[in-house]
Design a protein around this motif. Structure first.
Motif, PDB file in Angstrom:
ATOM      1  N   GLY A   1       3.605   9.871  36.438  1.00 57.65           N
ATOM      2  CA  GLY A   1       4.862   9.525  37.080  1.00 57.65           C
ATOM      3  C   GLY A   1       5.267   8.119  36.688  1.00 57.65           C
ATOM      4  O   GLY A   1       4.558   7.148  36.979  1.00 57.65           O
ATOM      5  N   LEU A   2       6.396   7.984  36.004  1.00 54.90           N
ATOM      6  CA  LEU A   2       6.889   6.691  35.532  1.00 54.90           C
ATOM      7  C   LEU A   2       8.035   6.239  36.430  1.00 54.90           C
ATOM      8  O   LEU A   2       9.021   6.961  36.602  1.00 54.90           O
ATOM      9  CB  LEU A   2       7.373   6.811  34.084  1.00 54.90           C
ATOM     10  N   TYR A   3       7.886   5.050  36.985  1.00 53.50           N
ATOM     11  CA  TYR A   3       8.913   4.562  37.906  1.00 53.50           C
ATOM     12  C   TYR A   3      10.118   4.019  37.134  1.00 53.50           C
ATOM     13  O   TYR A   3       9.976   3.294  36.144  1.00 53.50           O
ATOM     14  CB  TYR A   3       8.375   3.459  38.813  1.00 53.50           C
ATOM     15  N   THR A   4      11.307   4.386  37.613  1.00 53.46           N
ATOM     16  CA  THR A   4      12.539   3.853  37.053  1.00 53.46           C
ATOM     17  C   THR A   4      13.417   3.353  38.194  1.00 53.46           C
ATOM     18  O   THR A   4      13.535   4.031  39.227  1.00 53.46           O
ATOM     19  CB  THR A   4      13.298   4.909  36.223  1.00 53.46           C
ATOM     20  N   PRO A   5      14.016   2.199  38.057  1.00 54.10           N
ATOM     21  CA  PRO A   5      14.877   1.693  39.133  1.00 54.10           C
ATOM     22  C   PRO A   5      16.217   2.420  39.218  1.00 54.10           C
ATOM     23  O   PRO A   5      16.906   2.308  40.227  1.00 54.10           O
ATOM     24  CB  PRO A   5      15.075   0.215  38.768  1.00 54.10           C
ATOM     25  N   ASP A   6      16.585   3.171  38.185  1.00 54.89           N
ATOM     26  CA  ASP A   6      17.855   3.910  38.184  1.00 54.89           C
ATOM     27  C   ASP A   6      17.628   5.251  37.503  1.00 54.89           C
ATOM     28  O   ASP A   6      17.747   5.381  36.286  1.00 54.89           O
ATOM     29  CB  ASP A   6      18.932   3.113  37.450  1.00 54.89           C
ATOM     30  N   ILE A   7      17.304   6.273  38.287  1.00 54.79           N
ATOM     31  CA  ILE A   7      16.941   7.561  37.715  1.00 54.79           C
ATOM     32  C   ILE A   7      18.133   8.263  37.072  1.00 54.79           C
ATOM     33  O   ILE A   7      17.964   9.008  36.106  1.00 54.79           O
ATOM     34  CB  ILE A   7      16.270   8.458  38.781  1.00 54.79           C
ATOM     35  N   LEU A   8      19.332   8.012  37.578  1.00 56.59           N
ATOM     36  CA  LEU A   8      20.513   8.623  36.956  1.00 56.59           C
ATOM     37  C   LEU A   8      20.707   8.086  35.538  1.00 56.59           C
ATOM     38  O   LEU A   8      20.929   8.851  34.598  1.00 56.59           O
ATOM     39  CB  LEU A   8      21.755   8.358  37.805  1.00 56.59           C
ATOM     40  N   GLU A   9      20.612   6.770  35.389  1.00 60.75           N
ATOM     41  CA  GLU A   9      20.754   6.164  34.063  1.00 60.75           C
ATOM     42  C   GLU A   9      19.633   6.603  33.133  1.00 60.75           C
ATOM     43  O   GLU A   9      19.864   6.941  31.966  1.00 60.75           O
ATOM     44  CB  GLU A   9      20.768   4.644  34.181  1.00 60.75           C
ATOM     45  N   ALA A  10      18.402   6.618  33.645  1.00 57.34           N
ATOM     46  CA  ALA A  10      17.262   7.002  32.822  1.00 57.34           C
ATOM     47  C   ALA A  10      17.359   8.455  32.379  1.00 57.34           C
ATOM     48  O   ALA A  10      17.120   8.785  31.213  1.00 57.34           O
ATOM     49  CB  ALA A  10      15.963   6.773  33.593  1.00 57.34           C
ATOM     50  N   THR A  11      17.716   9.337  33.295  1.00 57.79           N
ATOM     51  CA  THR A  11      17.827  10.763  32.967  1.00 57.79           C
ATOM     52  C   THR A  11      18.914  11.000  31.936  1.00 57.79           C
ATOM     53  O   THR A  11      18.732  11.766  30.979  1.00 57.79           O
ATOM     54  CB  THR A  11      18.110  11.580  34.239  1.00 57.79           C
ATOM     55  N   LEU A  12      20.040  10.337  32.106  1.00 60.33           N
ATOM     56  CA  LEU A  12      21.135  10.476  31.140  1.00 60.33           C
ATOM     57  C   LEU A  12      20.702   9.958  29.779  1.00 60.33           C
ATOM     58  O   LEU A  12      20.980  10.570  28.742  1.00 60.33           O
ATOM     59  CB  LEU A  12      22.362   9.716  31.640  1.00 60.33           C
ATOM     60  N   GLY A  13      19.983   8.830  29.751  1.00 57.14           N
ATOM     61  CA  GLY A  13      19.529   8.273  28.489  1.00 57.14           C
ATOM     62  C   GLY A  13      18.547   9.169  27.772  1.00 57.14           C
ATOM     63  O   GLY A  13      18.629   9.364  26.556  1.00 57.14           O
ATOM     64  N   VAL A  14      17.608   9.743  28.520  1.00 59.80           N
ATOM     65  CA  VAL A  14      16.632  10.654  27.920  1.00 59.80           C
ATOM     66  C   VAL A  14      17.335  11.882  27.360  1.00 59.80           C
ATOM     67  O   VAL A  14      17.048  12.337  26.241  1.00 59.80           O
ATOM     68  CB  VAL A  14      15.565  11.055  28.962  1.00 59.80           C
ATOM     69  N   ALA A  15      18.276  12.430  28.120  1.00 63.60           N
ATOM     70  CA  ALA A  15      18.998  13.623  27.669  1.00 63.60           C
ATOM     71  C   ALA A  15      19.832  13.324  26.420  1.00 63.60           C
ATOM     72  O   ALA A  15      19.869  14.128  25.480  1.00 63.60           O
ATOM     73  CB  ALA A  15      19.880  14.150  28.795  1.00 63.60           C
ATOM     74  N   ARG A  16      20.490  12.191  26.398  1.00 64.61           N
ATOM     75  CA  ARG A  16      21.302  11.826  25.229  1.00 64.61           C
ATOM     76  C   ARG A  16      20.441  11.642  23.985  1.00 64.61           C
ATOM     77  O   ARG A  16      20.875  11.928  22.867  1.00 64.61           O
ATOM     78  CB  ARG A  16      22.065  10.534  25.526  1.00 64.61           C
ATOM     79  N   ALA A  17      19.214  11.159  24.178  1.00 67.65           N
ATOM     80  CA  ALA A  17      18.315  10.946  23.043  1.00 67.65           C
ATOM     81  C   ALA A  17      17.684  12.245  22.546  1.00 67.65           C
ATOM     82  O   ALA A  17      17.025  12.249  21.516  1.00 67.65           O
ATOM     83  CB  ALA A  17      17.223   9.957  23.432  1.00 67.65           C
ATOM     84  N   GLY A  18      17.898  13.335  23.288  1.00 68.77           N
ATOM     85  CA  GLY A  18      17.342  14.620  22.879  1.00 68.77           C
ATOM     86  C   GLY A  18      16.117  15.045  23.647  1.00 68.77           C
ATOM     87  O   GLY A  18      15.481  16.046  23.306  1.00 68.77           O
TER      88      GLY A  18
END
Length: 375
Positions: free
Chosen positions: A260-277
């Protein structure tokens, strides 16, 4: 007397030379190269995002990789947890005297930037080993024996490791709990009031549908050590294997199921991961249609449609919330995966999400079966 870990240094993986784990950690999840070593048939690359460090070991040299073991496991795997301790040599000797297997007794490594001492202990959790590391005063970017590598500043969605989850064989959690207590000072962390440490928390689905037994461990005096979660299956699964049983079969034994990796902004992180493929697991639509779920999401200050679009789960009560999203497996064997997690005051691990997801998947499968029967 139990030893005590001071912080998690890194999580090590063992993969074949052609496996793209290191590249995917950079491209999909924002990790950046930290240090590298090539010697004795091994290429070892440390990558970092915030305080989370992964060490990817590639190859199969005649000697053990530095700071770990070659488990000679049949599939790609997370193979080692490395923790800082005050005195690695004394810790290794104490564990050996208690009968624990220490395949790598204390050894010192030095370079121009300082020295470190480490020992490796075999664990009861399949191919997973434990490295006890003493590196006070080392001035390099990672550890002695590793050189710096060029790095381009990344987006850095991850700040630290929130928790580690082991998939365990049924009935093994008490043994593992005692082992992690003796080796590192972990203690039982109740997930529900009055929880029996030997029983953990049972997250049961509908009758005949099984469920999970979760036992959480932490080191109360040290916030730099992530929580450890032991997960094992409850009996009674109908119609196939649950997620823990699937891991045990595909991984060919117990081991580290996810980080489990902590992120302070899960919306931004999820969008970034999805955009990167990056490939994220998408919960069934029924999850977001549970009675009260949209009201709960709004109470946490989020927009239900945005969470649904990203596949983000939300669990909470009494004004404290947990948001989490899971990746698909990082390995072809469909075993190890990552979790992105954001906490808004919550300290648990999404027990409500586990049960709700379990039930919604079952309901979706039942509706699909019903529609097929009517066609």
């Amino acid at each position: 007397m139990a030893l005590s870990a001071r912080r998690l240094c890194h999580i090590a993986f063992h993969v074949p030379a052609e496996q793209p784990l290191a590249r995917n950690l950079q491209r999909l999840f924002g990790f950046q190269p930290l240090a590298a070593r090539e010697a004795d048939g091994w290429r070892q690359l440390a990558l970092r995002s915030g305080d989370a460090v992964f060490l990817v070991n590639q190859g199969a040299g005649p000697e053990e990789p530095l700071y770990g073991l070659d488990p000679r496991h049949a599939v790609s795997s997370a193979t080692n947890l490395c923790f800082d301790v005050a005195d690695a040599g004394a810790a290794a000797r104490a564990l050996a005297e208690r009968g624990y297997h220490v395949p790598v007794p204390a050894v010192s490594v030095r370079d121009a930037l300082g020295a470190a001492t480490y020992a490796v202990v075999s664990s009861p959790a399949g191919n997973l080993s434990l490295t006890l590391l003493e590196r006070a005063g080392y001035r390099g970017p990672f550890l002695p024996g590793f050189g710096p590598v060029p790095s381009v500043p990344g987006l850095g969605w991850v700040s630290h490791v929130d928790h580690l989850t082991l998939a365990c064989t049924p009935g093994s959690s008490p043994t593992l709990m005692r082992w992690f207590h003796d080796c590192l000072g972990f203690r039982h962390l109740p997930l529900s009031p009055g929880e029996d440490p030997e029983q953990g928390l049972e997250v049961a689905a509908a009758p005949g549908r099984g469920g999970l037994r979760l036992t959480a461990l932490d080191i109360p005096t040290c916030s730099a050590v992530p929580t450890l979660v032991l997960a094992e299956s409850l009996s009674g699964v109908a119609g196939g294997q649950d997620q823990v049983q699937q891991f045990l079969a595909r991984h060919r034994g117990p081991g580290l199921q996810h980080v489990g990796l902590y992120t302070p902004d899960i919306l931004e992180a999820t969008l970034g991961v999805a955009r990167a493929g990056g490939q994220l697991l998408t919960p069934p639509e029924a999850y977001y249609q549970q009675p009260g779920k949209q009201r709960q999401i709004l109470a946490a200050g989020h927009e239900p449609s945005l969470l649904a679009r990203g596949g983000i789960l939300l669990d909470g009560r009494k004004g404290k919330f947990l948001l989490q999203v899971f990746t698909k497996s990082l390995f072809p064997e469909d075993t190890f995966f990552l979790e992105l997690i954001q906490r808004q005051g919550a300290t648990g691990f999404g027990q409500g999400n586990i049960l709700a997801l379990w039930q919604s998947v079952q309901e979706q499968a039942a509706r699909l079966q019903e529609s097929k029967g009517q066609s």
